[in-house]
Design a protein around this motif. Structure first.
Motif, short mmCIF file in Angstrom:
data_model
loop_
_atom_site.label_atom_id
_atom_site.label_comp_id
_atom_site.label_asym_id
_atom_site.label_seq_id
_atom_site.Cartn_x
_atom_site.Cartn_y
_atom_site.Cartn_z
N ARG A 113 0.83 -1.33 0.08
CA ARG A 113 -0.16 0.12 -0.02
C ARG A 113 0.81 1.25 0.04
O ARG A 113 2.10 1.15 0.54
CB ARG A 113 -0.94 -0.11 1.31
CG ARG A 113 -0.16 -0.04 2.41
CD ARG A 113 -1.12 -0.48 3.53
NE ARG A 113 -0.49 -0.34 5.03
CZ ARG A 113 0.10 -1.37 5.45
NH1 ARG A 113 0.34 -2.66 4.89
NH2 ARG A 113 0.82 -1.24 6.67
N VAL A 114 0.19 2.37 -0.48
CA VAL A 114 1.08 3.64 -0.49
C VAL A 114 0.08 4.71 0.46
O VAL A 114 -1.09 4.83 -0.12
CB VAL A 114 1.28 4.07 -1.92
CG1 VAL A 114 1.76 5.47 -1.95
CG2 VAL A 114 1.84 3.04 -2.71
N ALA A 115 0.70 5.41 1.41
CA ALA A 115 0.11 6.25 2.29
C ALA A 115 -0.45 7.40 1.29
O ALA A 115 0.24 7.92 0.52
CB ALA A 115 0.86 6.71 3.08
N PRO A 116 -1.55 7.78 1.41
CA PRO A 116 -2.34 8.67 0.65
C PRO A 116 -1.81 10.31 1.00
O PRO A 116 -2.02 11.11 0.16
CB PRO A 116 -3.72 8.65 0.62
CG PRO A 116 -3.93 8.06 1.94
CD PRO A 116 -2.49 7.34 2.36
N VAL A 117 -1.24 10.44 2.07
CA VAL A 117 -1.03 11.67 2.41
C VAL A 117 0.75 11.96 2.65
O VAL A 117 1.25 11.22 3.37
CB VAL A 117 -1.57 12.15 3.72
CG1 VAL A 117 -1.31 13.39 4.42
CG2 VAL A 117 -2.95 11.68 3.88
N VAL A 118 1.12 13.17 2.42
CA VAL A 118 2.61 13.41 2.19
C VAL A 118 2.73 13.81 3.61
O VAL A 118 2.16 14.52 4.47
CB VAL A 118 2.86 14.48 1.18
CG1 VAL A 118 2.29 15.88 1.58
CG2 VAL A 118 4.47 14.60 1.17
#
Length: 375
Positions: free
Chosen positions: A245-250
């Motif tokens: 998964r890739v976190a949606p927030v920087v």
């Protein structure tokens, strides 16, 4: 008149002739030296620099993002005692595999069992009273208030009994997740306080690695991409995984995104191991490549030295993907061109070179035929 002395004149003539002969001899010697110097080469040919070369070839290259991070367990749990008591049996040791729901420790449950029995007796008593109250209520021999009071007392007794039975069940400390016992802080006979951690269990069946990826590199990284992992503790082995998964927030502080990769532990990988991973996000099956060692270091622009006509030639290049020891060349090099991979640090544009492993070609080709040896 005085008489002429002929003998004295002839001596002077002989001395002049001797001086003239010596002068001619000196001139002849100088002339001979001049010819020798004329026959010497105008300049000494420079010595060649030995180099190793490799040819530009075609092969498959993959575009990937590389990173390093420690492995982490996907599931981890601190096992705590939910009640107080003396540990009668400790059934597992560190390093042992356990399953969810398995009993790890048995605590002394005598007091909790007595409380459960007392609450059960009180509950049965109130059940009988409530049954009689219902009969009397039907005959209108009891008030509605008395009927409701008995019913509420019964419900309370049932709750007390359930709580007592729950305390009895807490005497068996069970594993909340499946995994490996990583640490143990209890021995038989120890008194355990409620909410005291006594075990740590980690799930090694699935491990994760978290990368902090700059936002400029994030676009090609998607969930499901294949990942290769090399652990420092296990040299020579490569483990396969995927982007989970890739976190949606920087992260506003670092300007990075969290990319989480998951791996099957395979019974070998352990949490805490330091790993190096490569996430392959594109592949070119027929790319023109050269070894990375051919690239010139510390240059303002990317360039290589090629060997042409026995001399080095500095050539700027445009690079594509980098795949391990190979680098794709998009512009500047053609298939079969020889690039210098060793010895390039001493080269300049136009340096005479000799390629190691190849016969040295003569700088000048003789055109004259050898003279025949006639007697």
């Amino acid at each position: 008149m005085r008489p002429i002395n002929l003998s004295h004149g002839s001596g002077m003539l002989r001395a002049g002739a001797l001086s003239l002969a010596c002068a001619l001899a000196l001139v002849g010697c100088k002339g001979g030296n001049g010819d020798a110097q004329a026959k010497a080469p105008d300049k000494v040919e420079a010595e060649s620099v030995p180099v190793e070369v490799a040819k530009a070839t075609r092969r498959s290259v993959a575009a990937s993002y590389s990173g390093t991070a420690p492995l982490e367990a996907r599931g981890e749990s601190q096992v705590v005692a939910k009640t107080s008591g003396v540990a009668l049996d400790v059934l597992v040791e560190e390093g042992q595999q356990v399953r969810a729901g398995q009993v790890l420790v048995r605590l002394d449950a005598a007091r909790a069992s007595l409380q459960a029995a007392q609450s059960a007796a009180q509950m049965h008593k109130l059940q009988n009273e409530f049954a009689r109250a219902q009969q009397l209520m039907a005959q209108k021999l009891i008030s509605a208030a008395d009927h409701d009071r008995i019913r509420y007392d019964l419900e309370n007794a049932r709750a007390v009994n359930r709580l007592a039975n729950l305390e009895v069940s807490y005497a068996n400390v069970v594993a909340p997740i499946s995994g490996v016992v990583a640490s143990k802080s209890i021995k038989p006979g120890n008194f355990v306080q409620i909410n005291t951690p006594i075990f740590r269990i980690v799930d090694t069946s699935r491990l994760e690695m978290v990368l902090n990826v700059p936002e400029r590199e994030l676009a090609p990284l998607k969930a499901g991409l294949p990942v290769q992992l090399k652990a420092d503790a296990l040299p020579g082995r490569t483990f396969l995984g995927e982007v989970d998964r890739v976190a949606p927030v920087v992260d506003s502080g670092s300007g990075t995104f969290r990319v989480i990769c998951s791996f099957n532990g395979e019974g070998v990988l352990q949490p805490g191991m330091f790993g190096r991973i490569a996430i392959a996000y594109d592949n070119r099956a027929d790319a023109l490549v050269i070894p990375r060692t051919a690239l010139l270091e510390g240059e303002a622009d990317t360039a290589v030295f090629m060997v042409k006509g026995g001399k080095s030639q500095r050539v700027p290049v445009e690079l594509g993907y980098v795949d391990g020891e190979w680098v794709e060349v998009r512009k500047g090099v053609q298939l079969g061109d020889e690039v210098v991979v060793a010895g390039k640090n001493t080269l300049r544009d136009g340096t005479v070179v000799s390629v190691i492993g190849k016969p040295v070609a003569s700088a000048k080709t003789a055109t004259a035929k050898p003279a025949s040896n006639k007697q």
